[in-house]
Design a protein around this motif. Structure first.
Motif, PDB file in Angstrom:
ATOM      1  N   THR A 211      -5.657  -3.114  -4.089  1.00 35.37           N
ATOM      2  CA  THR A 211      -4.565  -3.169  -3.687  1.00 35.37           C
ATOM      3  C   THR A 211      -3.633  -2.955  -5.130  1.00 35.37           C
ATOM      4  N   THR A 212      -3.052  -2.305  -4.135  1.00 33.23           N
ATOM      5  CA  THR A 212      -1.992  -2.447  -5.059  1.00 33.23           C
ATOM      6  C   THR A 212      -0.470  -2.893  -5.617  1.00 33.23           C
ATOM      7  N   ALA A 213       0.008  -4.162  -6.404  1.00 34.35           N
ATOM      8  CA  ALA A 213       0.568  -4.935  -6.260  1.00 34.35           C
ATOM      9  C   ALA A 213       1.622  -4.912  -7.461  1.00 34.35           C
TER      10      ALA A 213
ATOM     11  N   ARG B 140       0.556  10.329  -0.138  1.00 37.37           N
ATOM     12  CA  ARG B 140       0.384  10.978  -1.854  1.00 37.37           C
ATOM     13  C   ARG B 140       1.668  10.719  -2.643  1.00 37.37           C
ATOM     14  N   ALA B 141       2.890  11.191  -1.835  1.00 33.20           N
ATOM     15  CA  ALA B 141       4.064  11.542  -2.146  1.00 33.20           C
ATOM     16  C   ALA B 141       4.797   9.949  -2.473  1.00 33.20           C
ATOM     17  N   ALA B 142       4.533   9.148  -0.920  1.00 32.58           N
ATOM     18  CA  ALA B 142       4.764   7.651  -1.297  1.00 32.58           C
ATOM     19  C   ALA B 142       4.401   6.889  -2.787  1.00 32.58           C
TER      20      ALA B 142
ATOM     21  N   THR C 169       1.135  -0.887  -0.124  1.00 31.61           N
ATOM     22  CA  THR C 169      -0.113   0.300  -0.149  1.00 31.61           C
ATOM     23  C   THR C 169       0.529   1.566  -0.086  1.00 31.61           C
ATOM     24  N   HIS C 170       0.485   2.718  -0.285  1.00 29.60           N
ATOM     25  CA  HIS C 170       1.082   4.061  -0.199  1.00 29.60           C
ATOM     26  C   HIS C 170       1.268   3.692   0.927  1.00 29.60           C
TER      27      HIS C 170
END
Length: 338
Positions: free
Chosen positions: A113-115, A90-92, A72-73
């Motif tokens: 989710t982000t993979a 957000r920066a990440a 995740t971020h």
């Protein structure tokens, strides 16, 4: 994963090495490289812990992920900014976008989710083995094989002086072959052992008495290799000339990457060759050189050369050293401070 855990799994020195390799890529700054390495460590550990719950640090090396790993971020922010002021999620996320744009990662978002998948990084996965240092050997100048390579080497001196890239390499090669046909004993090279290419060259020119006046005239009038004129202002003395008293060091240079290691050997070789030349010219006593490239000025001064005639138009000048003093010189001691 906090900073202490990061160091435990992959030390700061290991990360620094990886960051340095990555920074050679276009667009990869130190910050981006550091974030990417941290991300790689984190995702790799996360994946390994799923299959090997008892695994303990450190990682032996960085490896490609077997599959993409969720991140995740928020996780990325905690990882990227764990040793600095807190960065936002957000920066990440923006950093992840940048890493993807640079081709370092691929990421997929399924709506929840982000993979992330780490892309192959050859310079880290398969670092180049340190190359064996190139060995050099002293040798005689071979006009058939060395003229073109040496001409290109010498042209760099004149390109610097003229501030252009049009030094006449062809002309230099022709002159070198002509001089070798007249008297080659004073022409020596520093040659690579692997491909036999010269990376250093010097030319000790026995000067006819009729040309010695040039050493006391305007230096630019004695340029030949870089001049338009085909007429050499110097005449060479022939072996057995009892009146020959001067040697003109017309060239002495080594490619920069070999200079510090082979400078002393090349100068000591010149001492030996000058002693041999004294059998052909028994009355040699003067050593002159024309200082063209400022990179060799400190060396010349350390050897005992001193400036004589300067030039108003060009930043070149004559330097002189009695031959006997050069032959008696301990080269290693003289160059200790270089």
């Amino acid at each position: 994963m906090d900073f202490a855990q990061l160091n435990a799994w992959y030390s700061q020195s290991q990360r620094r090495t990886a960051v340095s390799l990555l920074m050679k890529r276009v667009g990869v700054t130190r910050t981006r490289a550091e974030c990417f390495v941290r991300l790689w460590i984190y995702l790799l550990v996360k994946q390994l812990q799923e299959s090997q719950p008892r695994i303990k640090p450190p990682l032996a090396k960085l490896e490609l992920l077997e599959t993409e790993v969720q991140c995740t971020h928020r996780e990325a922010a905690e990882l990227f900014y764990c040793d600095s002021e807190r960065g936002s999620d957000r920066a990440a996320g923006m950093m992840l976008d940048k890493l993807e744009a640079l081709g370092l990662i691929k990421k997929h978002f399924d709506g929840n989710t982000t993979a992330i998948e780490i892309q192959p990084i050859p310079e880290i996965l398969d670092p180049a083995k340190p190359q064996k240092p190139v060995q050099l050997q002293l040798d005689n100048f071979n006009p058939r094989c060395d003229a073109i390579t040496v001409a290109n080497l010498l042209a760099t001196n004149y390109n610097w002086m003229n501030r252009n890239t049009n030094a006449v390499t062809y002309k230099i090669a022709k002159i070198l072959r002509l001089l070798a046909s007249q008297y080659s004993k004073g022409m020596r090279v520093l040659r690579r052992c692997d491909n036999l290419n010269p990376v250093g060259f010097y030319l000790l020119y026995p000067t006819a008495t009729s040309s010695e006046v040039n050493f006391f005239s305007v230096p630019s009038k004695s340029l030949h290799l870089s001049s338009i004129s085909d007429i050499d202002p110097f005449n060479m003395a022939l072996p057995g000339d009892q009146n020959c008293q001067s040697v003109f060091v017309r060239s002495w240079m080594i490619e920069p990457q070999y200079l510090s290691e082979y400078r002393i050997d090349f100068l000591e070789d010149a001492q030996k060759v000058l002693v041999e030349m004294q059998t052909d010219f028994p009355n040699l006593c003067d050593l002159y050189t024309l200082m063209i490239h400022p990179g060799y000025e400190k060396q010349a001064l350390a050897l005992g050369f001193h400036k004589t005639n300067s030039d108003r138009q060009l930043s070149i000048y004559w330097m002189y050293l009695p031959l006997d003093r050069f032959l008696a010189l301990n080269i290693k001691e003289a160059l200790l401070k270089l």
